[in-house]
Design an enzyme around this catalytic site. Structure first.
Site, PDB file in Angstrom:
ATOM      1  N   LYS A  13       0.844  -1.147   0.055  1.00  0.00           N
ATOM      2  CA  LYS A  13       0.051   0.057   0.236  1.00  0.00           C
ATOM      3  C   LYS A  13       0.869   1.161  -0.033  1.00  0.00           C
ATOM      4  O   LYS A  13       1.936   1.455   0.584  1.00  0.00           O
ATOM      5  CB  LYS A  13      -0.815  -0.122   1.103  1.00  0.00           C
ATOM      6  N   LYS A  18       7.569   0.808   1.298  1.00  0.00           N
ATOM      7  CA  LYS A  18       8.313   0.142   0.228  1.00  0.00           C
ATOM      8  C   LYS A  18       9.329   0.657  -0.314  1.00  0.00           C
ATOM      9  O   LYS A  18      10.546  -0.088  -0.413  1.00  0.00           O
ATOM     10  CB  LYS A  18       7.218   0.089  -1.123  1.00  0.00           C
ATOM     11  N   LYS A  44       5.115   8.565  -8.925  1.00  0.00           N
ATOM     12  CA  LYS A  44       5.618   9.745  -8.123  1.00  0.00           C
ATOM     13  C   LYS A  44       7.134   9.816  -8.269  1.00  0.00           C
ATOM     14  O   LYS A  44       7.787  10.934  -8.269  1.00  0.00           O
ATOM     15  CB  LYS A  44       5.560   9.487  -6.832  1.00  0.00           C
ATOM     16  N   ASP A 130      -1.384  -0.707  -4.219  1.00  0.00           N
ATOM     17  CA  ASP A 130      -3.027  -0.527  -4.305  1.00  0.00           C
ATOM     18  C   ASP A 130      -3.420  -0.641  -5.973  1.00  0.00           C
ATOM     19  O   ASP A 130      -3.304   0.233  -6.493  1.00  0.00           O
ATOM     20  CB  ASP A 130      -3.581   0.591  -3.942  1.00  0.00           C
TER      21      ASP A 130
HETATM   22  P1  ADP Z   1       5.984   3.837   0.066  1.00  0.00           P
HETATM   23  O1  ADP Z   1       7.449   3.786  -0.830  1.00  0.00           O
HETATM   24  O2  ADP Z   1       5.521   2.286   0.496  1.00  0.00           O
HETATM   25  O3  ADP Z   1       5.016   4.734  -0.320  1.00  0.00           O
HETATM   26  P2  ADP Z   1       8.043   5.220   1.868  1.00  0.00           P
HETATM   27  O4  ADP Z   1       8.964   4.179   1.849  1.00  0.00           O
HETATM   28  O5  ADP Z   1       8.030   6.355   1.153  1.00  0.00           O
HETATM   29  O6  ADP Z   1       6.498   4.349   1.533  1.00  0.00           O
HETATM   30  O7  ADP Z   1       7.683   5.343   3.474  1.00  0.00           O
HETATM   31  C1  ADP Z   1       6.720   6.245   3.840  1.00  0.00           C
HETATM   32  C2  ADP Z   1       7.482   6.959   5.212  1.00  0.00           C
HETATM   33  O8  ADP Z   1       7.337   6.123   6.214  1.00  0.00           O
HETATM   34  C3  ADP Z   1       8.738   7.754   4.979  1.00  0.00           C
HETATM   35  O9  ADP Z   1       8.997   8.839   5.525  1.00  0.00           O
HETATM   36  C4  ADP Z   1       9.635   6.553   5.533  1.00  0.00           C
HETATM   37  O10 ADP Z   1      10.783   7.212   6.063  1.00  0.00           O
HETATM   38  C5  ADP Z   1       8.744   6.278   6.825  1.00  0.00           C
HETATM   39  N1  ADP Z   1       9.132   4.848   7.205  1.00  0.00           N
HETATM   40  C6  ADP Z   1       8.944   3.717   6.527  1.00  0.00           C
HETATM   41  N2  ADP Z   1       9.459   2.413   7.271  1.00  0.00           N
HETATM   42  C7  ADP Z   1       9.880   3.031   8.249  1.00  0.00           C
HETATM   43  C8  ADP Z   1      10.462   2.340   9.609  1.00  0.00           C
HETATM   44  N3  ADP Z   1      10.739   0.968   9.807  1.00  0.00           N
HETATM   45  N4  ADP Z   1      10.667   3.155  10.570  1.00  0.00           N
HETATM   46  C9  ADP Z   1      10.604   4.559  10.385  1.00  0.00           C
HETATM   47  N5  ADP Z   1      10.032   5.009   9.494  1.00  0.00           N
HETATM   48  C10 ADP Z   1       9.821   4.336   8.251  1.00  0.00           C
HETATM   49 MG    MG Z   2       7.539   4.633  -2.480  1.00  0.00          MG
END
Ligand code: ADP
Ligand code: MG
Length: 293
Positions: A13, A18, A44, A130
């Site tokens: 999601k 991810k 993005k 999603d």
């Molecule tokens: P996605 O790629 O799934 O959209 P992101 O990897 O960009 O999500 O993560 C979204 C936010 O959550 C980021 O700001 C990231 O630093 C934070 N985040 C993700 N995993 C962790 C974790 N294990 N501990 C702290 N922050 C996290």
């Molecule tokens: Mg991402």
């Protein structure tokens, strides 16, 4: 004989972690000597920025809009420790299918035999989970990736997205689609969140690859525009990412998951809801809600 390139896709999601997890896996694999490409499939175009000091690279679709003939090398950028970074990108807002970027980029690389030329060991696709548009199913459906992993927390919407992914994998599994390697449990700190995910993988006949805690080290690293592997290589969190990367590097046998029907999933969630409520009424602190962890 040419070596076999391991191609894996990481789904989940939006906002679940991810890109953070994928970038740390890529960085960790590179330090273990693997030649890695991270292929961002989120429109993005923000998958690879912590591999490149927080900078954003031009996407494949943007580059194609500017030039009629694109050399694969124009859209591949080197990041931390030689990790190759690519962002598929998205269509202009409101027009076309966002999965287009993935298809276009993969075709371009195939034609130009770029994976072989770069002598890659592993390509990791970071894909929005999603699945609202068929295009995102491409890495699974077309068998581009062989193994799929999903990042989820114990939140219902994240599990719902993972279950939908399992449905997609199940559907294409008989026609050469990718199979599921396992679940990466992210942001598990409270005891009950581990239990919820453990129960979900049991119900769906899958497995947890690693439990990744929510950690301020990740936040600090991200604010510096870096992965945790780069910014805090000796931290506990980096150790966890390295362990996960090693498992993924060695992973060979993926399976067809058994997704839950929507009614079953609702019933399953409702049971957990009642369980947590009961524990709360007994005044047990949130982080102690675990029965046996
Ligand atoms: P996605 O790629 O799934 O959209 P992101 O990897 O960009 O999500 O993560 C979204 C936010 O959550 C980021 O700001 C990231 O630093 C934070 N985040 C993700 N995993 C962790 C974790 N294990 N501990 C702290 N922050 C996290
Ligand atoms: Mg991402």
């Amino acid at each position: 004989m040419a070596k076999k390139i391991k191609q894996i896709a990481i789904y989940g999601k939006g906002g679940i972690g991810k890109s953070t997890t994928t970038s740390n896996i890529s960085a960790a694999l590179s330090t273990m000597g693997y030649k890695v490409m991270q292929f961002g499939c989120d429109p993005k175009g923000d998958s690879t920025n912590t591999l490149r000091d927080g900078s954003y690279i031009p996407t494949v679709l943007d580059t194609l809009r500017e030039k009629s003939k694109v050399n694969a090398r124009d859209v591949i950028f080197e990041g931390f420790n030689g990790v190759y970074c690519v962002e598929a990108g998205g269509p202009a807002p409101g027009v076309g299918c966002a999965g287009r970027g993935i298809i276009t980029a993969v075709q371009l690389f195939k034609q130009q035999r770029i994976f072989e030329e770069l002598d890659l060991d592993i390509v990791i696709y970071d894909v929005l989970g999603d699945v609202v548009c068929g295009g995102f199913a491409v890495p699974v459906r077309e068998g581009i990736a062989e193994h799929v992993f999903t990042v989820t927390s114990s939140d219902f919407m994240a599990i719902y997205a993972a279950n939908n992914l399992f449905k997609g994998i199940h559907k294409y599994s008989k026609s050469g689609g990718a199979l599921l390697g396992g679940v990466i449990a992210n942001s598990v700190n409270a005891g009950y969140s581990k239990e919820i995910i453990d129960d979900f993988v049991k119900q769906t006949n899958t497995q947890v690859m690693e439990y990744v805690p929510r950690s301020v080290t990740v936040t600090q690293s991200e604010l510096q525009g870096k992965t945790t592997i780069e910014a805090a290589p000796h931290s506990e969190q980096a150790k966890i990412y390295k362990g996960l990367a090693e498992k993924i590097g060695n992973h060979t046998d993926s399976k067809t998951p058994s997704p839950l029907e929507i009614a079953e999933l609702r019933e399953w969630a409702a049971k957990w809801g009642e369980h947590l409520l009961r524990l709360e009424q007994q005044n047990i602190p949130q982080d102690k809600l675990a029965v046996n962890s």
